[in-house]
Write a protein that holds these residues in place. Structure first.
Motif, mmCIF file in Angstrom:
data_model
loop_
_atom_site.group_PDB
_atom_site.id
_atom_site.type_symbol
_atom_site.label_atom_id
_atom_site.label_comp_id
_atom_site.label_asym_id
_atom_site.label_seq_id
_atom_site.Cartn_x
_atom_site.Cartn_y
_atom_site.Cartn_z
ATOM 1 N N CYS A 96 -8.957 3.854 -2.434
ATOM 2 C CA CYS A 96 -9.888 2.765 -2.153
ATOM 3 C C CYS A 96 -11.009 3.222 -1.220
ATOM 4 C CB CYS A 96 -9.144 1.571 -1.565
ATOM 5 S SG CYS A 96 -8.089 1.997 -0.186
ATOM 6 N N PHE A 110 -5.759 -0.259 5.425
ATOM 7 C CA PHE A 110 -6.951 -0.149 4.592
ATOM 8 C C PHE A 110 -7.605 -1.518 4.539
ATOM 9 C CE2 PHE A 110 -4.223 3.308 3.563
ATOM 10 C CZ PHE A 110 -5.071 4.368 3.305
ATOM 11 N N CYS A 127 0.824 -1.225 0.000
ATOM 12 C CA CYS A 127 0.000 0.000 0.000
ATOM 13 C C CYS A 127 0.853 1.268 0.000
ATOM 14 C CB CYS A 127 -0.893 -0.016 1.230
ATOM 15 S SG CYS A 127 -1.973 1.394 1.333
ATOM 16 N N ILE A 128 0.417 2.236 -0.806
ATOM 17 C CA ILE A 128 1.072 3.549 -0.791
ATOM 18 C C ILE A 128 0.160 4.639 -0.223
ATOM 19 C CG2 ILE A 128 2.710 3.056 -2.666
ATOM 20 C CD1 ILE A 128 0.714 4.709 -4.465
ATOM 21 N N GLN A 129 -0.880 4.236 0.462
ATOM 22 C CA GLN A 129 -1.719 5.165 1.221
ATOM 23 C C GLN A 129 -2.268 6.327 0.394
ATOM 24 O OE1 GLN A 129 1.705 4.738 2.422
ATOM 25 N NE2 GLN A 129 1.166 2.940 3.585
ATOM 26 N N CYS A 130 -2.754 6.017 -0.789
ATOM 27 C CA CYS A 130 -3.295 7.091 -1.625
ATOM 28 C C CYS A 130 -4.753 7.370 -1.302
ATOM 29 C CB CYS A 130 -3.151 6.728 -3.090
ATOM 30 S SG CYS A 130 -4.229 5.360 -3.553
ATOM 31 N N TYR A 131 -5.354 6.531 -0.482
ATOM 32 C CA TYR A 131 -6.741 6.713 -0.028
ATOM 33 C C TYR A 131 -7.785 6.561 -1.142
ATOM 34 C CZ TYR A 131 -5.050 8.516 4.470
ATOM 35 O OH TYR A 131 -4.447 8.661 5.695
ATOM 36 N N VAL A 159 -2.318 -3.917 -3.913
ATOM 37 C CA VAL A 159 -2.965 -4.249 -2.641
ATOM 38 C C VAL A 159 -4.299 -4.925 -2.897
ATOM 39 C CG1 VAL A 159 -3.888 -3.373 -0.478
ATOM 40 C CG2 VAL A 159 -1.897 -2.270 -1.505
ATOM 41 N N CYS A 188 -7.271 1.006 -7.140
ATOM 42 C CA CYS A 188 -6.024 0.868 -6.380
ATOM 43 C C CYS A 188 -4.854 0.896 -7.360
ATOM 44 C CB CYS A 188 -6.017 -0.436 -5.585
ATOM 45 S SG CYS A 188 -4.467 -0.699 -4.708
ATOM 46 N N PRO A 189 -3.941 1.865 -7.209
ATOM 47 C CA PRO A 189 -2.860 1.986 -8.181
ATOM 48 C C PRO A 189 -1.742 0.971 -7.955
ATOM 49 C CG PRO A 189 -2.652 3.693 -6.524
ATOM 50 C CD PRO A 189 -3.896 2.924 -6.188
ATOM 51 N N THR A 190 -1.883 0.158 -6.933
ATOM 52 C CA THR A 190 -0.841 -0.829 -6.638
ATOM 53 C C THR A 190 -1.478 -2.208 -6.526
ATOM 54 O OG1 THR A 190 -1.041 -0.837 -4.245
ATOM 55 C CG2 THR A 190 0.271 0.939 -5.206
HETATM 56 S S1 SF4 Z 1 -5.990 2.314 -3.168
HETATM 57 FE FE1 SF4 Z 1 -4.473 0.725 -2.829
HETATM 58 S S2 SF4 Z 1 -2.520 1.793 -2.556
HETATM 59 FE FE2 SF4 Z 1 -4.144 3.308 -2.357
HETATM 60 S S3 SF4 Z 1 -4.539 3.385 -0.155
HETATM 61 FE FE3 SF4 Z 1 -5.983 1.913 -0.987
HETATM 62 S S4 SF4 Z 1 -4.969 -0.048 -0.772
HETATM 63 FE FE4 SF4 Z 1 -3.384 1.514 -0.536
#
Ligand code: SF4
Ligand SMILES: Cc1cc2nc3c(=O)[nH]c(=O)nc-3n(C[C@H](O)[C@H](O)[C@H](O)COP(=O)(O)O)c2cc1C
Ligand code: SF4
Ligand code: SF4
Ligand code: FES
Ligand code: FES
Lengths: 162, 425, 798
Positions: free
Chosen positions: C154, C178, C148-152, C202, C198-200
């Motif tokens: 999701c 998350f 996760c890169i915590q982009c919020y 996760v 989600c850009p990654t």
């Molecule tokens: S969208 Fe993906 S990368 Fe971004 S906060 Fe949520 S789980 Fe993390």
């Protein structure tokens, strides 16, 4: 779940939630009530708060896990908060923390085997003029010397036992 | 020793708090009476603007100017929120005021509500200040009993209520928009500005937000007048008095009220009892944990907003934290940065992930494991975090790093060169 | 309209556009993580920095947080900006596990792209990394929190956009989590969108786990076939297996998201029971043999009984091209016995829908931007899931949403609910058609009138109806009501929810042709000797299964073209396998009359996983690709008509013959589609028989669509079985008490069509006197079909 708060308390909180135009505003009040009664907020506590507030458990958890003074893990009868911020650090808080660890035989974040004390570092207590400071339960101790700690712990322990 | 007639601390007694009787005996609630009986809300706002009072919560924004953006005359729900989060290390003035004299704040709030056309005020109080909350609740009851709060205050037709909200920790709750989210029961991440709280604040309504100390000044401005209030300061541009915290390596740490513009060295000597253990002064934080350090060459600087800005730091909250000559400034900075990293709300990347990286670099340097590359990296962090974070927490956090690299570069270099902390033997 | 200069190019953008969006309009993509067109800007990731050289703002700032202003001069790639962005990537990568080889996001990972683009090749941080425990989020979404890169994005998608309450963000600082409160399946019917936002790696598609890299997938722009809204999707296939579907962007329809039925309903394509070869009786034959048999038989019938003995049925699943050539073929044979829907009321309702003036019909975009919506007899989550999401966006902007329905309609928003009895609906619609009237004959009409007045006062109102509950008459009234409720200077747009992805196309082509009832009568009377079903399943879809079966049994020849093993396929004398939607190109016309082209994603064939039992390469030799016999129905029809099987030509011909389809030939699959240009004439309707509840123990039976288990194709998708409900009946607590029933205990449902034992569920939002039973294929109640004539039932203790 109902044992976390009395029926009367639950009814009272529910009434207040119903009366306010913004029920979410009450989330900390409800969590505080549960923590004041139980020492900490268990999973069931979060679920109870969710029911009282008309939110989902997740929505309550999002708030509960934000604040460090809402305990989501069990704590002892009294929580020892040792200030580790700059003024207390400058006047020996590290020695205080070390001495407490020795006296209680626990590491920061742990609870003594008898369930009496939980030792937690905390940020500035607003007692910088009395550094180094620590708080045990609701009592603030300022200008503490490592040598005084044993007596302080005894006093606090005696208070619970009496 | 320069003497100063205290305003905010005039009822501070060793015996304990003063409540309604004592407060009134000493001129309390005269400001409120004067405002309600003889001044229009606009008059009060004008007076505050003319007084030059600046916010005591850290940012130092002129209170009157901030109020001028507030839609005071608009109908509909509006709120005043008093910021009593006070969690920045080295800051303990608001607590001292509430421990001594809770009515002082209430009077300030009621007058401000009158000036801004507000009917509901919240006092946002940090969790640790339970005693203060108790004092406030008692004072609110007393004031309500005495007709100073509630409906139709002093027969003026103006009504106002005050609620005390107990928080649960977290420094970020002191940031004004995070505080609003916290009050609403949302996650206390800051909100983006604009819209500013004055336009869209608590529950989407116009909200005036001020620090405890700021509001406690209001009754004095109303009673004494703007010109008198302004004249209290020792500097030309300054105004009023300030509650200074004096902490760290001092003989007598304390919280005192002194005029704005008091020279740093004088304050430390006269009130702090000088550096402890007969050691010498090495550095200080002039206004709380987020303000860049001052050094011995700055002891003459006046503790006022502009003069401090000129030497690359800020008055902040007025919490002066002194370090003696045996302090390792890398270690002190690490302590401060650990605080900020721990208190990051986790919203934006420079703060959430940048501050822990800064801590890691400082740890390496402090342990003597740091390299020249680490120092370069630290410098990069400073330039990349400053001004790039979502709210001012990370900016404040980098204050000490900025001070460290500006004033103590050699000490940092010594850590690298010697492979250990030069101050430890 | 500010004009600004970005990287030496000048552009004028609408007021309120931020710099990131302005740059995008110039084709300049500023690197970013937290911004998303549908979610807006929140300034969290701090990657989108650009340098402001001139204008009101100076220095390096986040482009998503700064509104475009006149005289701004911006450099998106200055040295300072590049160094800063590289730093952001370094921060985000400090804790990242860097496990690309085993990460399903690999190859389509924004973090991977940015890391490479930012030149972050060496990790300078050598300290320990933070790690997390993952959660089991149910059958759809895999969770790998360490990435996760915590982009919020999701949380913002799940909670804000979709209205879900069981997934969010916990903790603070560098320890954010998350996920859910505890392990368990995600509750939102839009949870799959987490995969796209989600850009990654996760949150990834669990049904696609460890299957393919994006560059190995065959992908093409397509349309979701699982309801009448026609959301834009991108299916991906590999090894002859359709492996996933993701959302495509169409700003007029679905926007950026799709529902879970749409995303995870793809499995029907790979179904092991899918018939893949032509069959004569139960014998496998070649295409030549089958076609020869078909032609011989039909020729014979024409000779013996005349062309009227041949009938044809297509469906809302068939593409416009297939429907059109079916019609051409029927014409060529000289038979007028043709219809496009096995369910007569649904057929009529679709014809009503297609009679609406195209500029009065509401698109999903219109719904997202409306300020008031009234839903009469429409259950979005069940009948057209993405409509629920569109309504939520309107509600978030302050729109008033009113639901008038006998059923407990659930929406991911707070809305006004009015539990109307079924017989009240026509009266409410009646009131809606006369909002200006002073006195009304009944309280229901008065309620309708009041709603109508509110619509008149709104700026962009919409009126939404479900064709199953309203029936053709109700649909017609709804369209009339929309006309009557149009504010001055604006239109009250309307939307009718139809049975399938191309109900509208069939209705356009139907003209005043017969309904399936008439065809059945012909079979019963012996006039009709053969029926050709082209992607139609009358056995399952005709509301009276017994009658339908008996009539089909009298036929001399039942021919079925299909891609699924339907109930009708089991009865076929002659069977032709057709391609699934993803295996051919074509056009669908959604419920607002929007023609949307879709491309072929991959060629039909048995998935390697089945033909080679997972082995690669397969261990047998053959000239044919196993399972590759299915042909698009329209190509077979073209052959039967003696034409070239060229899609272009078919489209051009339709456009020429029927100018209402103007624009069809020029449509591309990646466009927003275009509406049919003119309506069909309104069908003549016969008044429905009134049905009052006579005995006190009788209830109105409402059979309704269900999110999962009702729609034919998605019900064949294995991964949706986990979320399919067991059959149940919903009653109001009053009725439960009156009938002395007990919740959770099985009850007996007695109807004129049969009797079944089901679970009893209680719901206070339901209209009293009504029993609601969801349509669930493959269960005891599978013969109950929504949208039938009003029916009565009794419910007893089992
Ligand atoms: S969208 Fe993906 S990368 Fe971004 S906060 Fe949520 S789980 Fe993390
Ligand atoms: C991270 C952070 C923490 C803050 N904490 C406090 C605080 O505890 N008390 C306070 O009054 N202001 C605090 N502030 C400043 C407030 O955001 C705001 O500027 C102030 O309350 C306004 O009041 P004033 O104008 O009276 O100073 C904080 C700001 C930041 C960025
Ligand atoms: S700087 Fe960013 S992460 Fe830090 S407290 Fe402010 S918003 Fe939160
Ligand atoms: S709403 Fe309908 S068309 Fe859209 S994705 Fe869902 S089932 Fe498919
Ligand atoms: S720093 Fe310890 S109480 Fe303030
Ligand atoms: S896209 Fe601008 S801060 Fe994330």
């Amino acid at each position: 779940m109902a044992t976390l708060l009395s029926e009367k308390q639950i009814a009272q909180l529910k009434r207040r939630v119903k009366e306010t135009p913004h029920p979410r505003e009450m989330v900390l009040d409800v969590l505080h009530a549960i923590q004041d009664a139980n020492g900490w907020v268990s999973d069931e506590g979060v679920e109870l708060a969710a029911i009282v507030l008309g939110l989902s458990s997740l929505q309550v958890e999002e708030i509960a896990t934000f604040y460090d003074k809402i305990y989501r893990r069990p704590v002892g009868r009294k929580v020892i908060h040792v200030c580790d911020s700059i003024c207390c650090w400058s006047r020996g808080s590290e020695a205080i923390m070390l001495r407490l660890q020795q006296l209680l035989a626990i590491a920061p974040g742990e609870t003594t085997a008898d369930g009496m004390f939980t030792l937690l570092p905390t940020c500035c207590l607003g007692a910088c003029g009395e550094a180094p400071a620590l708080r045990i339960g609701r009592t603030l101790y300022g200008g503490v010397e490592p040598e005084q700690l044993e007596a302080i712990l005894d006093k606090e322990r005696a208070e619970v036992e009496s | 020793m320069r003497s100063c007639e205290p305003l905010l601390f005039k009822n501070r007694r060793a015996e304990g708090p003063v409540f309604l009787e004592g407060y009134r005996k000493n001129g309390g609630y005269q400001g409120l009476e004067k405002a309600l009986r003889g001044m229009s809300p606009a008059d009060v706002r004008e007076e505050v603007k003319a007084s030059g009072l600046r916010g005591r919560g850290g940012a130092g924004f002129p209170t009157g100017v901030k109020w001028s953006f507030f839609p005071s005359d608009d109908a509909g729900e509006k709120y005043l929120v008093c910021n009593g989060d006070e969690m920045e290390p080295g800051t303990f003035k608001d607590r001292q005021l509430l421990l001594a004299d809770p009515h002082h704040l209430l009077e300030g709030i009621i007058i401000s509500c009158y000036a801004l056309g507000i009917g509901t005020a919240y006092i946002f109080l940090r969790d640790a200040y339970r005693e203060c909350a108790g004092n406030l609740e008692r004072a609110i009851d007393e004031a309500a009993q005495a007709g100073l709060l509630g409906d139709d205050i002093l027969g003026s037709g103006f009504s106002c209520e005050i609620h005390v909200h107990r928080s649960a920790g977290r420094y970020i709750c002191g940031e004004e928009t995070a505080l609003l989210n916290s009050l609403e029961g949302l996650r206390p991440n800051p909100r983006s500005k604009p819209p500013f709280p004055a336009i869209k604040g608590l529950f989407g309504r116009p909200t005036a937000l001020n620090n405890i100390e700021t509001l406690a000044n209001i009754p004095h401005i109303v009673t004494g007048g703007a010109a008198w209030y302004k004249s209290l300061a020792l500097t030309e541009q300054g105004a009023g008095t300030k509650l200074y915290g004096l902490a760290g390596h001092l003989e007598t740490p304390c919280c005192v009220e002194a005029p704005i513009g008091m020279p740093l060295g004088e304050l430390i000597r006269d009130f702090g009892g000088g550096v402890w253990k007969n050691r010498s002064f090495k550095a200080c934080l002039p206004g709380g944990a987020s303000t860049p350090y001052l050094t011995a060459e700055h002891l003459d600087v006046a503790l006022d907003y502009e003069p401090l800005e000129q030497v690359g730091t800020r008055l902040g909250t007025g919490g002066v934290v002194v370090f003696d000559d045996r302090t390792c400034m890398v270690a002190a900075t690490l302590n401060l940065l650990r605080f900020f990293a721990r208190e990051s709300c986790g919203w934006c990347t420079p703060c959430r992930d940048g501050l822990p990286l800064v801590c890691w670099l400082l740890e390496r340097l402090e342990r003597g494991e740091g390299t020249r590359e680490d120092l370069t990296m630290l410098q990069e962090q400073l330039s990349h975090i400053n001004g790039r974070s979502f709210c001012a927490l990370a900016l404040g956090a980098m204050g000490p790093v900025d001070g460290l690299l500006r004033h103590f570069a050699e000490e940092v270099e010594d850590h690298i060169r010697m492979g250990r902390c030069p101050l430890q033997d | 309209m500010p004009t600004l200069t970005i990287d030496n190019q000048t552009i004028t953008v609408p007021e309120g556009t931020n710099v990131l969006e302005a740059a995008r309009q110039l084709g300049i993509e500023v690197p970013h993580f937290c911004h998303h067109e549908a979610l807006g800007s929140v300034g969290a990731c701090r990657l989108c920095a650009v340098e402001f050289l001139e204008g009101p703002v100076k220095g390096i700032q986040m482009s998503c947080m700064v509104l475009a202003k006149d005289d701004m001069v911006i450099d998106t790639g200055s040295d300072g900006v590049l160094a800063y962005r590289a730093q952001v990537i370094e921060w985000l990568m400090t804790n990242h596990p860097h496990d690309c080889p085993v990460c399903d996001e690999g190859g389509e990972c924004q973090l991977q792209d940015m890391t490479v683009a930012g030149g972050h090749g060496v990790r300078r941080y050598t300290g320990p990394k933070r790690t997390y425990q993952n959660q089991d989020l149910g059958p759809f979404i895999a969770h790998e929190m360490n990435r996760c890169i915590q982009c919020y994005r999701c949380v913002r998608t799940y909670q804000e956009y979709c209205g879900g309450k069981d997934f969010g963000v916990m903790g603070t600082r560098q320890r954010l989590y998350f996920g859910r409160f505890s392990d368990g399946p995600l509750e939102s019917p839009f949870s799959g969108n987490l995969v796209d936002v989600c850009p990654t790696g996760v949150l990834t598609d669990k049904t696609y786990r460890y299957k393919s890299r994006i560059w190995d997938l065959q992908e093409a722009p397509s349309i979701c076939p699982h309801c009448s809204l026609g959301c834009a999707v991108i299916p991906g296939a590999r090894y002859q297996e359709l492996q996933r579907r993701r959302a495509r962007t169409n700003r007029r329809t679905n926007g950026h998201f799709i529902c879970d039925r749409g995303r995870f309903g793809y499995g029907y394509v790979n179904h092991p029971d899918r018939p893949r070869a032509p069959l004569l009786g139960h014998r496998r034959v070649t295409w030549q043999e089958a076609l020869a048999a078909l032609q011989n038989h039909l020729h014979e019938f024409c000779e013996l009984y005349g062309s009227g003995s041949i009938s044809m049925l297509s469906s809302s699943r068939a593409s416009l091209e297939t429907q059109f050539l079916t019609k051409r073929w029927a014409n060529a044979l000289g038979s007028g016995q043709l219809c496009f829907e096995a369910h007569p009321r649904r057929d009529q309702a679709a014809r009503v829908a297609a009679s609406q003036a195209p500029d009065c019909s509401a698109s999903m975009e219109d719904i997202r931007s409306c300020d008031m919506a009234v839903l009469v007899g429409a259950d979005p989550l069940a009948e057209a899931p993405m409509l629920a999401l569109a309504l939520r966006q309107a509600a978030r902007r302050g729109a008033r949403i009113v639901v008038v329905d006998p059923r407990p309609v659930e929406l991911p928003i707070d809305c006004e609910r009015h539990a109307a009895a079924p017989e009240e609906l026509p009266r409410i619609l009646q009131g809606l058609t006369r909002p200006q009237q002073n006195a009304f004959a009944s309280a229901s009409e008065e309620f309708g009138g009041a709603l109508g007045r509110a619509l008149l006062e709104a700026k962009n109102p919409v009126l939404i109806g479900g064709s199953d509950l309203l029936g053709p008459q109700g649909c017609q009234m709804l369209l009339k009501a929309a006309e009557a409720c149009s504010p001055t200077g604006s239109t009250c747009r309307s939307m009718l929810l139809l049975a399938g992805p191309n109900s509208f196309g069939g209705a356009m082509l139907s003209d005043d042709g017969p309904g399936f009832d008439a065809l059945l009568e012909g079979m019963e009377q012996g006039r009709i000797k053969s029926l050709v079903c082209i992607e139609a399943d009358p056995v399952a879809d005709y509301p009276d299964r017994k009658r339908c079966r008996a009539a089909l049994a009298r036929l001399d020849l039942l021919v079925v073209f299909d891609c699924a093993a339907t109930a009708t396929v089991q009865e076929a004398d002659l069977f032709f396998p057709t391609t699934a939607l993803e295996e051919a190109a074509g056009t669908l016309v959604n419920n607002e009359g929007r023609m949307q082209a879709f491309e072929k994603v991959f060629s039909a064939g048995t998935p390697l996983l089945q033909s080679a039992a997972g082995d690669h390469p397969p261990r047998f030799f053959s000239r044919d690709i196993p399972g590759s016999h299915p042909q698009p129905a329209w190509t077979t029809l073209a052959r039967l008509l003696g034409r070239d099987a060229e899609l272009e030509k078919v489209r051009r011909e339709l456009e020429k013959i029927d100018p209402r389809f103007d624009g069809l030939a020029g449509l591309t699959a990646d466009s927003e589609g275009c509406r049919v240009v003119a309506p069909r004439q309104a069908p003549a309707l016969v008044a429905a028989p009134a049905s009052g509840v006579t005995a006190s123990d009788q209830l109105h039976l409402l059979v309704t669509e269900h999110l999962y288990g009702s729609e034919l194709l998605s019900d064949l998708s294995p991964c949706l079985q986990a979320v399919k409900s067991d059959p149940y009946v919903w009653l109001h607590p009053q009725d439960v008490a009156r009938l002395k029933l007990v919740e959770g205990k099985p009850v007996r449902l007695c109807t004129s069509l049969g009797e079944w034992t089901l679970e009893l569920r209680i719901n206070g939002d339901i209209s009293p006197g009504v029993a609601v039973v969801p349509r669930l294929r493959g269960t005891v109640v599978e013969t109950l079909v929504p949208g039938s004539e009003p029916m009565l039932c009794r419910i007893e203790k089992a």
